[in-house]
Scaffold this active site. Structure first.
Site, PDB file in Angstrom:
ATOM      1  N   LYS A  54      -4.624 -17.679  24.519  1.00 29.85           N
ATOM      2  CA  LYS A  54      -3.224 -17.232  24.471  1.00 29.85           C
ATOM      3  C   LYS A  54      -3.042 -16.067  25.430  1.00 29.85           C
ATOM      4  O   LYS A  54      -3.985 -15.365  25.799  1.00 29.85           O
ATOM      5  CB  LYS A  54      -2.819 -16.823  23.053  1.00 29.85           C
ATOM      6  CG  LYS A  54      -3.646 -15.714  22.399  1.00 29.85           C
ATOM      7  CD  LYS A  54      -3.198 -14.301  22.723  1.00 29.85           C
ATOM      8  CE  LYS A  54      -4.023 -13.263  21.987  1.00 29.85           C
ATOM      9  NZ  LYS A  54      -3.847 -11.882  22.514  1.00 29.85           N
ATOM     10  N   ASP A 108      -5.527 -12.840  14.519  1.00 28.53           N
ATOM     11  CA  ASP A 108      -4.978 -13.834  15.446  1.00 28.53           C
ATOM     12  C   ASP A 108      -5.242 -15.276  15.010  1.00 28.53           C
ATOM     13  O   ASP A 108      -4.652 -16.205  15.574  1.00 28.53           O
ATOM     14  CB  ASP A 108      -5.572 -13.647  16.850  1.00 28.53           C
ATOM     15  CG  ASP A 108      -5.040 -12.413  17.558  1.00 28.53           C
ATOM     16  OD1 ASP A 108      -4.088 -11.794  17.045  1.00 28.53           O
ATOM     17  OD2 ASP A 108      -5.591 -12.063  18.612  1.00 28.53           O
TER      18      ASP A 108
END
Length: 303
Positions: free
Chosen positions: A12, A137
């Site tokens: 990401k 995350d």
């Protein structure tokens, strides 16, 4: 029931990252947009009947002996009471210490793959709750979409993004996240909830938000100045991308940096990738990446 799977674990980028406060327990409150990109690890899982969990790394992976992937597998095995085990092979492509979520993504793909491989049929919400115990995350990578993220990373609002192209550079240096968050240069921002279209801070509402109009120059990374002070590599990488592409920003707590790429002069991605490779110093990693429409394993766990 299938006995083996090959699954991707994509990285990401933080399109922006604002620090808006701090909890009593010391964790910082963040707001960010996490965007999934096509730079990814590949994980191979084979079911074992003896309950053992064994990891087999690709050459040069240099992973710690008890990484997030194994911790995720062990946590799911213990929480579910499953008697199966797994042989886990990791083809490690994502750089460590980059702020790209590589370890968390590996953990999320592990949970999704083993949930199927072991026939557990856990819901996505149940996997997210377990994933949060492994890292802030991990729930994002389980969620399957780009997201506007709040809290310490556990509050997710799916967002829609047009396809984007990014030049991503990981310098040789890595920076400890703890060092960045403890720096006196750590910046603070007001909540972007004041920007029309974003959810209210700490809202439990999980609605899709169209953030297309905020992509050009919106926000900043509040950790970047601290990282620049800690690493000349970060400064050099940012300057390189600024020169080549006219913009640059660090992702996460670094040390990877990225630039949004607008195709010019008819250059193809391979041509731009070659240009990038020729520009970066030896020992650095760089790629031209594209944003994903959604996580490749979206839908692997029931809602």
């Amino acid at each position: 029931m299938q006995a083996l799977y090959d699954v991707p674990a994509p990285a990401k980028l933080n399109l922006f990252l604002h620090v808006i406060g701090k909890r009593p327990d010391g964790y910082h409150l963040l707001e960010s947009i996490f965007a999934l990109i096509d730079w990814a690890d590949t994980l191979h899982f084979e079911r074992r009947g003896d309950g053992l969990l064994q990891r087999h790394d690709s050459e040069g992976a240099n992973l710690p002996p008890d990484d997030l992937c194994l911790r995720a597998a062990r946590a799911l095995q213990q929480a579910s009471g499953c008697g199966f085990g797994a042989d886990i092979h990791i083809d490690k492509r994502l750089p460590a210490g980059a702020g790209m979520g590589g370890g968390s993504s590996d953990a999320a793909s592990t949970l999704l793959a083993l949930n199927r491989l072991w026939g557990l049929d856990w819901s996505l919400q149940k996997l997210k709750e377990l994933g949060l115990s492994l890292g802030a995350d991990v729930p994002f990578f389980l969620g399957g979409t780009h997201a506007f993220v709040e809290g310490i990373g556990e509050i997710l609002h799916p967002v829609t993004l047009p396809e984007q192209r990014f030049a991503v550079v990981k310098p040789a240096a890595s920076i400890a996240t703890k060092e960045i968050f403890s720096s006196s240069l750590l910046a603070m921002s007001k909540s972007v909830a004041i920007v029309a279209g974003f959810p209210a801070h700490n809202s439990s509402e999980n609605k899709t938000v169209d953030v297309t109009r905020y992509l050009d120059g919106f926000g900043k990374n509040d950790l970047q100045k601290a990282a620049e002070a800690a690493s000349d590599d970060v400064v050099q990488a940012l300057e390189l991308l600024e020169t080549k592409f006219g913009n640059s920003r660090m992702t996460g707590s670094g040390s990877a940096v990225f630039a949004r790429v607008v195709q010019e002069n008819g250059k193809s991605d391979p041509a731009m990738a070659t240009m990038l490779q020729e520009a970066i110093p030896a020992g650095w990693q760089g790629r031209i990446c594209r944003s994903l429409e959604h996580h490749p394993l979206k839908g692997w766990a029931r809602d």
